[in-house]
Design an enzyme around this catalytic site. Structure first.
Site, mmCIF file in Angstrom:
data_model
loop_
_atom_site.group_PDB
_atom_site.id
_atom_site.type_symbol
_atom_site.label_atom_id
_atom_site.label_comp_id
_atom_site.label_asym_id
_atom_site.label_seq_id
_atom_site.Cartn_x
_atom_site.Cartn_y
_atom_site.Cartn_z
ATOM 1 N N ASP A 49 1.542 -2.180 -12.524
ATOM 2 C CA ASP A 49 2.108 -3.095 -11.529
ATOM 3 C C ASP A 49 2.763 -2.313 -10.403
ATOM 4 O OD1 ASP A 49 3.330 -6.078 -11.112
ATOM 5 O OD2 ASP A 49 4.774 -4.530 -10.527
ATOM 6 N N TYR A 54 6.589 -0.479 -2.553
ATOM 7 C CA TYR A 54 6.953 0.661 -3.403
ATOM 8 C C TYR A 54 6.458 1.974 -2.789
ATOM 9 C CZ TYR A 54 7.407 -2.938 -7.134
ATOM 10 O OH TYR A 54 7.706 -4.039 -7.885
ATOM 11 N N LYS A 79 1.349 -6.329 -4.427
ATOM 12 C CA LYS A 79 2.059 -7.478 -3.830
ATOM 13 C C LYS A 79 2.145 -7.336 -2.318
ATOM 14 C CE LYS A 79 4.968 -7.053 -7.935
ATOM 15 N NZ LYS A 79 5.117 -5.615 -8.162
ATOM 16 N N HIS A 112 5.400 -11.197 -2.769
ATOM 17 C CA HIS A 112 6.512 -10.456 -3.374
ATOM 18 C C HIS A 112 7.818 -11.264 -3.435
ATOM 19 C CE1 HIS A 112 7.649 -6.019 -4.215
ATOM 20 N NE2 HIS A 112 8.378 -6.837 -4.939
#
Ligand code: A2P
Length: 276
Positions: A49, A54, A79, A112
């Site tokens: 994930d 990120y 996301k 998200h």
């Protein structure tokens, strides 16, 4: 009985998603994320994930290639970030994510956060990606019940997953019940309370009875509640430890003890009040 870390749950469109996986929030791009993902795949994890924000999709993609497992054996989630929400910008963000991941498709694409005034247009873009066969499943993250109700009022396709902050201090019982009633699977982010729960004395007492660690008991509690769980770690021994949860079963009494720890206490932002 949940038997192996390759066990899956079936989403409402029939796609099978692993119940357990690796989360890579706050894992640095480059060696750190490449190694974490490779350790996980080596340990038998099938699900990874990540998210555009990120900033490690590139490293996740590199690790997948280097691990040498067939792409179709893995389940990759990413996301769309808040700043990219809206119809056209979401379609563009998706293309950017698959390019960084260096894959032809992602298994699960999520909104998200529920950005006010935007998430419905964003959802239309996810429906298009799904209808065009570019993603195998679509869902949301950090949606409260009212966000889901609002989305469902106009949606052509109901989200298959809602990924939310969920751990024994924030057990989200009402939202879980609502999601279940709509066929939406619940997935826990920060299942270990971002590490905060690891010295919890009540869970420690339960863990000692099974000769397991606090982390293992929490992750097992997730599975027994049919909650998809994606603990994060960068350390190989913890990545292995976190997956060693398929050889024991918590009793109903011990599940109830952990259920009793809920304090509605978040480690992250409330989806009704975030400023990013
Ligand atoms: P590290 O990456 O150094 O292993 P969450 O998934 O709830 O966000 O929690 C992740 C945090 O918990 C990270 O700080 C991670 O640190 C730590 N962690 C993950 N698994 C374990 C474990 N089995 N034992 C101790 N700490 C862990």
């Amino acid at each position: 009985m949940i038997r192996s870390l390759q066990d899956t749950t079936t989403l409402h469109n029939g796609i099978k998603m692993p119940k357990f996986g690796l989360g890579v929030w706050q894992v640095k791009d480059g060696d750190e994320v490449v190694n974490s993902v490779k350790y996980a795949i080596k340990a038998g994890y099938k699900s990874i994930d990540t998210a555009a924000i990120y900033k490690n999709e590139d490293g996740v993609g590199k690790a997948i290639k280097e691990a040498g497992v067939p792409r179709e054996e893995l389940f990759i989630t990413t996301k769309v970030w808040n700043a990219d929400q809206g119809y056209d910008s979401t379609l563009a963000a998706y293309e950017s994510s698959i390019k960084l991941l260096d894959v032809d498709y992602v298994d699960l694409y999520l909104i998200h956060w529920p950005v006010a005034g935007k998430y419905k247009d964003t959802w239309k873009a996810l429906e298009k990606l799904y209808n065009d066969g570019k993603v195998r499943a679509i869902g949301v993250s950090n949606f409260h019940q009212h966000h889901l109700e609002d989305l469902l009022a106009n949606a052509e396709i109901a989200p298959m997953v809602n990924q939310i902050e969920l751990h024994p201090l924030l057990s989200q019982v009402e939202l879980r019940t609502f999601c279940e009633s709509k066929g939406i699977k619940v997935e826990a982010w920060s299942p270990l309370g971002s590490g905060k729960l690891l010295d919890n004395p009540v869970i420690k007492e339960v863990a000692d009875k099974y000769n397991k660690t606090v982390a293992q008991v929490i992750l097992r509690w997730d599975l027994q509640h049919d909650i998809i769980t994606i603990p994060k770690s960068t350390k190989e021994h913890r990545i292995i430890e976190n997956a060693a949860i398929f050889d024991f079963e918590l009793s109903a009494d011990d599940m109830a003890i952990i259920d009793g720890l809920n304090k509605n206490e978040r480690t992250g932002s409330d989806p009704d009040n975030f400023n990013f």
